[in-house]
Design an enzyme around this catalytic site. Structure first.
Site, PDB file in Angstrom:
ATOM      1  N   GLY A  12       0.511  -1.198   0.213  1.00  0.00           N
ATOM      2  CA  GLY A  12       0.019   0.154   0.237  1.00  0.00           C
ATOM      3  C   GLY A  12       0.833   1.531   0.018  1.00  0.00           C
ATOM      4  O   GLY A  12       1.950   0.882   0.217  1.00  0.00           O
ATOM      5  N   ASP A  13       0.090   2.280  -0.521  1.00  0.00           N
ATOM      6  CA  ASP A  13       0.927   3.689   0.038  1.00  0.00           C
ATOM      7  C   ASP A  13       2.071   3.730  -1.375  1.00  0.00           C
ATOM      8  O   ASP A  13       2.890   4.891  -0.613  1.00  0.00           O
ATOM      9  CB  ASP A  13       1.674   3.994   1.285  1.00  0.00           C
ATOM     10  CG  ASP A  13       0.500   3.876   2.440  1.00  0.00           C
ATOM     11  OD1 ASP A  13      -0.632   4.096   2.529  1.00  0.00           O
ATOM     12  OD2 ASP A  13       0.832   3.288   3.386  1.00  0.00           O
ATOM     13  N   LYS A  16      -0.384   5.391  -5.312  1.00  0.00           N
ATOM     14  CA  LYS A  16      -2.057   5.105  -6.065  1.00  0.00           C
ATOM     15  C   LYS A  16      -3.001   6.127  -7.030  1.00  0.00           C
ATOM     16  O   LYS A  16      -2.966   6.497  -8.064  1.00  0.00           O
ATOM     17  CB  LYS A  16      -3.353   3.801  -6.184  1.00  0.00           C
ATOM     18  CG  LYS A  16      -1.994   2.549  -5.868  1.00  0.00           C
ATOM     19  CD  LYS A  16      -2.740   1.654  -5.011  1.00  0.00           C
ATOM     20  CE  LYS A  16      -3.541   1.842  -3.935  1.00  0.00           C
ATOM     21  NZ  LYS A  16      -2.463   1.846  -2.951  1.00  0.00           N
ATOM     22  N   GLY A  17      -2.991   6.499  -5.692  1.00  0.00           N
ATOM     23  CA  GLY A  17      -4.406   8.072  -6.195  1.00  0.00           C
ATOM     24  C   GLY A  17      -3.733   9.265  -7.327  1.00  0.00           C
ATOM     25  O   GLY A  17      -4.439   8.921  -7.862  1.00  0.00           O
ATOM     26  N   LYS A  18      -2.722   9.376  -6.648  1.00  0.00           N
ATOM     27  CA  LYS A  18      -1.607   9.779  -7.766  1.00  0.00           C
ATOM     28  C   LYS A  18      -1.523   9.711  -9.524  1.00  0.00           C
ATOM     29  O   LYS A  18      -2.256  10.697 -10.933  1.00  0.00           O
ATOM     30  CB  LYS A  18      -0.069  10.323  -8.036  1.00  0.00           C
ATOM     31  CG  LYS A  18       0.679  11.346  -8.953  1.00  0.00           C
ATOM     32  CD  LYS A  18       1.850  11.420  -8.535  1.00  0.00           C
ATOM     33  CE  LYS A  18       2.486  11.809 -10.160  1.00  0.00           C
ATOM     34  NZ  LYS A  18       3.660  12.924 -10.527  1.00  0.00           N
ATOM     35  N   ALA A  39      -8.195   3.604   3.414  1.00  0.00           N
ATOM     36  CA  ALA A  39      -7.031   3.958   2.301  1.00  0.00           C
ATOM     37  C   ALA A  39      -6.980   5.732   2.576  1.00  0.00           C
ATOM     38  O   ALA A  39      -8.271   6.550   2.763  1.00  0.00           O
ATOM     39  CB  ALA A  39      -7.379   3.415   1.307  1.00  0.00           C
ATOM     40  N   GLY A  40      -6.147   5.936   2.249  1.00  0.00           N
ATOM     41  CA  GLY A  40      -5.179   7.378   2.490  1.00  0.00           C
ATOM     42  C   GLY A  40      -4.854   7.387   0.815  1.00  0.00           C
ATOM     43  O   GLY A  40      -4.404   7.829   0.360  1.00  0.00           O
ATOM     44  N   HIS A  41      -5.662   7.856  -0.166  1.00  0.00           N
ATOM     45  CA  HIS A  41      -4.929   8.583  -1.510  1.00  0.00           C
ATOM     46  C   HIS A  41      -4.821  10.205  -1.412  1.00  0.00           C
ATOM     47  O   HIS A  41      -5.981  10.690  -1.492  1.00  0.00           O
ATOM     48  CB  HIS A  41      -5.996   8.137  -2.565  1.00  0.00           C
ATOM     49  CG  HIS A  41      -6.205   6.464  -2.183  1.00  0.00           C
ATOM     50  ND1 HIS A  41      -7.240   5.738  -3.419  1.00  0.00           N
ATOM     51  CD2 HIS A  41      -5.689   5.770  -1.762  1.00  0.00           C
ATOM     52  CE1 HIS A  41      -6.925   4.232  -3.188  1.00  0.00           C
ATOM     53  NE2 HIS A  41      -5.752   3.918  -1.705  1.00  0.00           N
ATOM     54  N   GLN A 225      -5.246   0.011  -0.098  1.00  0.00           N
ATOM     55  CA  GLN A 225      -3.917  -0.796  -0.030  1.00  0.00           C
ATOM     56  C   GLN A 225      -2.651  -2.133  -1.271  1.00  0.00           C
ATOM     57  O   GLN A 225      -2.403  -0.815  -2.551  1.00  0.00           O
ATOM     58  CB  GLN A 225      -4.803  -1.981   0.666  1.00  0.00           C
ATOM     59  CG  GLN A 225      -5.754  -1.267   1.662  1.00  0.00           C
ATOM     60  CD  GLN A 225      -6.707  -0.863   1.539  1.00  0.00           C
ATOM     61  OE1 GLN A 225      -7.488  -1.352   0.912  1.00  0.00           O
ATOM     62  NE2 GLN A 225      -7.116  -0.048   2.179  1.00  0.00           N
ATOM     63  N   GLY A 303      -1.943   8.788   9.860  1.00  0.00           N
ATOM     64  CA  GLY A 303      -0.546   9.521  10.546  1.00  0.00           C
ATOM     65  C   GLY A 303       0.687   8.881  11.479  1.00  0.00           C
ATOM     66  O   GLY A 303       1.551   9.777  11.706  1.00  0.00           O
ATOM     67  N   LEU A 333      10.082   8.295  -7.022  1.00  0.00           N
ATOM     68  CA  LEU A 333      12.403   8.337  -8.016  1.00  0.00           C
ATOM     69  C   LEU A 333      12.443   8.990  -7.362  1.00  0.00           C
ATOM     70  O   LEU A 333      14.169   8.808  -6.538  1.00  0.00           O
ATOM     71  CB  LEU A 333      12.321   8.459  -9.033  1.00  0.00           C
ATOM     72  CG  LEU A 333      13.659   8.335  -9.829  1.00  0.00           C
ATOM     73  CD1 LEU A 333      14.083   7.236  -9.529  1.00  0.00           C
ATOM     74  CD2 LEU A 333      13.992   8.447 -11.250  1.00  0.00           C
ATOM     75  N   SER A 414       7.210   8.495 -12.035  1.00  0.00           N
ATOM     76  CA  SER A 414       6.997  10.184 -10.575  1.00  0.00           C
ATOM     77  C   SER A 414       7.508  10.519 -10.037  1.00  0.00           C
ATOM     78  O   SER A 414       8.903   9.849  -9.464  1.00  0.00           O
ATOM     79  CB  SER A 414       5.713   9.585 -10.186  1.00  0.00           C
ATOM     80  OG  SER A 414       5.502  10.683  -9.127  1.00  0.00           O
TER      81      SER A 414
END
Ligand code: IMP
Length: 425
Positions: A12-13, A16-18, A39-41, A225, A303, A333, A414
């Site tokens: 996860g993290d 994916k959101g971007k 989730a936190g996108h 996730q 957090g 990157l 990215s």
């Protein structure tokens, strides 16, 4: 027509959101298919930042329709809050854009309480959940006592179901966990008020998607996730309670497997994990601390500081095989920009033997010793670079090595959180 699944290739993290935000400009539908407000996108565009937990990440780039699919577990109170946040941030009429599956299951306050008391009772064996009620909500679903979003529309039957479920749960809270009982009246009142705000969005989203497929409309299926947190294929029991992997995209949306044309895996240029469970390449040294600091590796939902380590190519290859990934996106990157030396795990040692696969037994994963290949860092800033050929030579060497090892190309690299900090190949 592309029907593309976007899946986390790690724990996860991965960002994916971007990537969903970036690709949503060219799609008609963006669909969340599993998980919930665990989730936190995080999306950054113009000068705005928003963290989405339930609403698909396709809301802000183009005008695609955003669907919360049947495989998601929805906390209606959290959703109302999130809809408000979106409406305050941008001028979008969500009534025209957001669709919520009537078959998605509801997270009730008792699921959150159960999540937290069960974690407490596990002591040192705690999973490190987000405490958002995810596991208990999926337990209700598969036990066939769950409440679905469609049920919210029938007040009388809803009240009866909640009272019946709560009688059992209060029994467990009192007698098994020694915790106070919960009040049904309050719960029903809060739920009715949230329902009033969201009932206009609830519909049969499977049918919408079937029609979209027939009309050859492009669709993005957004996973939450990551593959290694999958309830079947991850490091069980230190997993989430849903299927982030490709199969989950089909069951969680109603999109059939043969409609899917692309499986895009998202991986960071290093690894992170939040919560407990084995993490073979975890670093407890200055390099790990530097990854956390450079990458701002703190959970977007809770957090919590994320555990950090080098990229694990055996785990990545496992995720690629599990999901049939035929494209990859490499994120963050830039976090490696000031490292003198960068390592990647290319093999494990397990009880003195060298192995090239990710074990299915979590206790074996605990005992893995990673074997690394080292690369010289590029020690220069990559943020403003928009073409692959303009990346420093050492960065290109690093990326090409990963591609050759895995056998899949990075179509996206990215180099920062913003939309324009992206190389599309
Ligand atoms: P749950 O999904 O809240 O039940 O948590 C189960 C495990 O998955 C814990 O280790 C969490 O930290 C992890 N987890 C859940 N959601 C996310 C996420 O969005 N990113 C990273 N880890 C997550």
């Amino acid at each position: 027509m592309a029907v593309r699944i976007i899946i986390g290739a790690q724990w996860g993290d991965e960002g994916k959101g971007k990537i969903v935000d970036l690709l949503s400009a060219e799609t008609d539908y963006v669909v969340r298919y599993q998980g919930g407000a665990n989730a936190g996108h995080t999306l950054k565009f113009d000068d705005k930042t928003i963290v989405l937990h339930l609403i698909p990440s396709g809301m802000f780039n183009g005008d695609s329709k955003c669907i919360i699919g049947n495989g998601v577990v929805i906390d209606p109170i959290a959703l109302v809050k999130e809809i408000k946040e979106v409406e305050e941030l941008v001028d979008i009429d969500l009534k025209e854009r957001l669709y919520i599956s009537d078959s998605a299951h509801v997270i009730l306050p008792y699921h959150k309480v159960l999540d937290q008391v069960k974690e407490k009772s596990r002591g040192s064996d705690a999973i490190g959940t987000t405490g958002r009620g995810i596991g208990p909500a999926y337990v209700s679903k598969v036990s066939r006592i769950g409440i679905r979003m469609g049920d919210l529309l029938n007040e009388e039957a809803l009240e009866e179901k909640i009272r019946k479920n709560l009688a059992d749960i209060n029994n467990a809270l009192k007698h098994v966990y020694g915790e106070p009982e919960l009040d049904a009246d309050n719960m029903i009142k809060e739920l009715k008020s949230a329902t009033d705000s969201i009932k206009g969005y609830i519909c049969n989203t499977t049918q919408i998607l079937h029609e979209a497929i027939e009309e050859k409309k492009p669709i993005l299926l957004e996973g939450a996730q990551g593959s290694l947190l999958d309830v079947d294929h991850g490091t069980y029991p230190y997993v989430t309670s849903s299927s982030p992997t490709a199969g989950g995209a089909c069951t969680g949306s109603g999109v059939p497997p043969l409609a899917i044309t692309h499986s895009l895996g998202i991986t960071k240029a290093y690894c992170t994990r939040v919560g407990n469970g084995p993490f073979p390449t975890e670093l407890d040294d200055d390099a790990g601390e530097k990854l956390r600091k450079n990458g701002q590796e703190f959970g977007a939902t809770t957090g919590r500081p994320r555990r950090c380590g080098w990229l694990d190519l055996i785990a990545l290859k496992y995720a690629v095989r599990l999901n049939g990934m035929n494209e990859l996106a490499l994120t963050k990157l830039d976090v490696l920009d000031d490292f003198k030396t960068i390592k990647v795990c290319t093999q494990y040692e397990l009880d003195g033997k060298k192995i090239n696969h990710f074990p299915s037994d979590t206790e074996d994963v605990e005992r893995l010793k990673p074997i690394y290949k080292s690369f010289p860092g590029w020690e220069s800033v990559t943020r403003d670079i928009s073409s692959f050929d303009d990346l420093p030579e050492n960065a290109r060497t690093y990326i090409k090595f990963i591609e050759e090892f895995i056998g899949v190309k990075f179509t996206i690299v990215s180099t920062g959180p913003k939309r324009n900090e992206t190389i599309v190949r």
